[in-house]
Write a protein that holds these residues in place. Sequence first.
Motif, mmCIF file in Angstrom:
data_model
loop_
_atom_site.group_PDB
_atom_site.id
_atom_site.type_symbol
_atom_site.label_atom_id
_atom_site.label_comp_id
_atom_site.label_asym_id
_atom_site.label_seq_id
_atom_site.Cartn_x
_atom_site.Cartn_y
_atom_site.Cartn_z
ATOM 1 N N ARG A 222 0.844 -1.195 0.000
ATOM 2 C CA ARG A 222 0.000 0.000 0.000
ATOM 3 C C ARG A 222 0.879 1.244 0.000
ATOM 4 N NH1 ARG A 222 -2.956 -0.077 5.073
ATOM 5 N NH2 ARG A 222 -1.200 1.077 5.949
ATOM 6 N N ALA A 223 0.608 2.157 -0.921
ATOM 7 C CA ALA A 223 1.333 3.427 -0.997
ATOM 8 C C ALA A 223 0.441 4.544 -0.483
ATOM 9 C CB ALA A 223 1.748 3.713 -2.436
ATOM 10 N N THR A 224 1.020 5.452 0.272
ATOM 11 C CA THR A 224 0.302 6.615 0.783
ATOM 12 C C THR A 224 1.023 7.870 0.312
ATOM 13 O OG1 THR A 224 -0.353 5.388 2.771
ATOM 14 C CG2 THR A 224 -0.542 7.786 2.842
ATOM 15 N N VAL A 225 0.303 8.729 -0.409
ATOM 16 C CA VAL A 225 0.894 9.961 -0.915
ATOM 17 C C VAL A 225 0.129 11.157 -0.361
ATOM 18 C CG1 VAL A 225 1.633 8.825 -3.044
ATOM 19 C CG2 VAL A 225 -0.541 10.064 -3.008
ATOM 20 N N ASP A 226 0.778 12.337 -0.392
ATOM 21 C CA ASP A 226 0.086 13.548 0.028
ATOM 22 C C ASP A 226 -0.649 14.165 -1.156
ATOM 23 O OD1 ASP A 226 2.020 14.878 -1.490
ATOM 24 O OD2 ASP A 226 3.161 15.567 0.240
ATOM 25 N N ARG A 227 -1.240 15.334 -0.975
ATOM 26 C CA ARG A 227 -2.038 15.937 -2.036
ATOM 27 C C ARG A 227 -1.193 16.302 -3.258
ATOM 28 N NH1 ARG A 227 -5.528 19.427 -1.120
ATOM 29 N NH2 ARG A 227 -5.731 19.191 1.137
ATOM 30 N N TYR A 228 0.117 16.364 -3.096
ATOM 31 C CA TYR A 228 1.007 16.681 -4.216
ATOM 32 C C TYR A 228 1.532 15.430 -4.909
ATOM 33 C CZ TYR A 228 0.905 21.025 -1.588
ATOM 34 O OH TYR A 228 0.478 22.138 -0.909
ATOM 35 N N ALA A 262 -2.209 8.911 -9.085
ATOM 36 C CA ALA A 262 -3.341 9.187 -9.974
ATOM 37 C C ALA A 262 -4.576 9.570 -9.167
ATOM 38 C CB ALA A 262 -3.629 7.976 -10.851
ATOM 39 N N GLY A 263 -4.814 8.863 -8.063
ATOM 40 C CA GLY A 263 -5.957 9.177 -7.223
ATOM 41 C C GLY A 263 -5.846 10.551 -6.589
ATOM 42 N N ALA A 264 -4.640 10.895 -6.132
ATOM 43 C CA ALA A 264 -4.430 12.219 -5.530
ATOM 44 C C ALA A 264 -4.650 13.317 -6.562
ATOM 45 C CB ALA A 264 -3.022 12.307 -4.951
ATOM 46 N N ALA A 265 -4.176 13.090 -7.781
ATOM 47 C CA ALA A 265 -4.358 14.077 -8.844
ATOM 48 C C ALA A 265 -5.834 14.257 -9.192
ATOM 49 C CB ALA A 265 -3.573 13.659 -10.085
ATOM 50 N N ALA A 266 -6.577 13.150 -9.209
ATOM 51 C CA ALA A 266 -8.013 13.218 -9.507
ATOM 52 C C ALA A 266 -8.748 13.988 -8.416
ATOM 53 C CB ALA A 266 -8.578 11.817 -9.658
ATOM 54 N N GLU A 267 -8.376 13.756 -7.164
ATOM 55 C CA GLU A 267 -9.003 14.474 -6.059
ATOM 56 C C GLU A 267 -8.692 15.968 -6.135
ATOM 57 O OE1 GLU A 267 -7.815 12.763 -2.390
ATOM 58 O OE2 GLU A 267 -9.082 10.987 -2.602
ATOM 59 N N LYS A 269 -8.000 17.691 -8.798
ATOM 60 C CA LYS A 269 -8.756 18.246 -9.920
ATOM 61 C C LYS A 269 -10.209 18.472 -9.532
ATOM 62 C CE LYS A 269 -9.994 17.351 -14.752
ATOM 63 N NZ LYS A 269 -9.880 16.387 -15.896
ATOM 64 N N ALA A 270 -10.791 17.521 -8.821
ATOM 65 C CA ALA A 270 -12.185 17.649 -8.397
ATOM 66 C C ALA A 270 -12.358 18.816 -7.436
ATOM 67 C CB ALA A 270 -12.654 16.345 -7.748
ATOM 68 N N GLU A 271 -11.405 18.981 -6.515
ATOM 69 C CA GLU A 271 -11.470 20.095 -5.565
ATOM 70 C C GLU A 271 -11.385 21.432 -6.299
ATOM 71 O OE1 GLU A 271 -8.425 19.645 -2.667
ATOM 72 O OE2 GLU A 271 -9.269 17.811 -1.786
ATOM 73 N N LEU A 272 -10.500 21.494 -7.306
ATOM 74 C CA LEU A 272 -10.349 22.736 -8.063
ATOM 75 C C LEU A 272 -11.629 23.074 -8.805
ATOM 76 C CD1 LEU A 272 -8.524 25.004 -9.106
ATOM 77 C CD2 LEU A 272 -7.766 23.462 -10.918
ATOM 78 N N GLU A 273 -12.226 22.067 -9.442
ATOM 79 C CA GLU A 273 -13.451 22.309 -10.204
ATOM 80 C C GLU A 273 -14.611 22.701 -9.286
ATOM 81 O OE1 GLU A 273 -13.999 18.730 -12.376
ATOM 82 O OE2 GLU A 273 -12.566 19.287 -13.967
#
Length: 276
Positions: A222-228, A262-267, A269-273
């Motif tokens: 399992r990988a855990t990344v921050d919002r960046y 990829a999941g962090a990037a999608a989140e 993008k959704a927050e920005l929109e």
Amino acid sequence: MTAPVPGPGALVSYIRTGSREARIAYRELPEKERLAYHATVERVFETAIAHHCGLYPSREEVYDLIKRTGERHPQYAGGTRRVILALVDGASSGGMSVRQVLTAQHLVIREVAKLHPDFLEAAETIVEPGLEFTGTDRQHAVSVTLRLDGGLHALELHRGAERMGVKTLATCLVRAWVEAEKQRWIRAKELGRHDDFPEIGSGKGGGDAHRHEAYSTGGLCRATVDRYGRLRAFTFMRTALFDDGRLALAAKIREAVTKAQAGAAAEAKAELEASR
């Protein structure tokens, strides 16, 4: 007009001008250098598609690009369609020669550049092969290579990793990532691109605890990344890691990290929109 020098410089020139001479300059390269150029075009092509369509391209975006490129270059419409679908859908581009693939990829890259001024402006840094950053932990068990945008480009497990416990190996992975990120951050600030990340370890993240997790297929890790998209933690879910060897385990690690990014990037993008 002086003919473009074959190689990455010619690709930059083509992205900016659409010059046919720049597009075919690679044909003058020696075979070994031509193979390296093929790899560069493949990488830039993947970057162009991601830049235009995002990490999760919609069918409308993909087929709009196919249509637009085909209408601009009707004699290459079939080839541009096949290389785009080969990347996005995993469809086969079999039956095309290397030259046909390169021509189609060039044309798509140029079309994206015309649609996105920021891609056009950043042509040199997108093409430049030196804009990758490798970090290694102190025990030299893991090497991580990041692209300028912070995306994972490569990950290797070295000899000796097999003798490590699962927690130690996970720690080495994160430390290698941090070393690569420190290099990336400095260069991003110099270039003024992908430089909105706070410096890792600086405490300037404002206490941001946002995290995104993803598992490899089969749930090995399992990988855990921050919002960046930066790796903050890694967990192996069982102790028997090397049954299929170092290469197979490295592939599982890359898969988990790539999914998390990829999941962090999608989140994001959704927050920005949602904020618009």
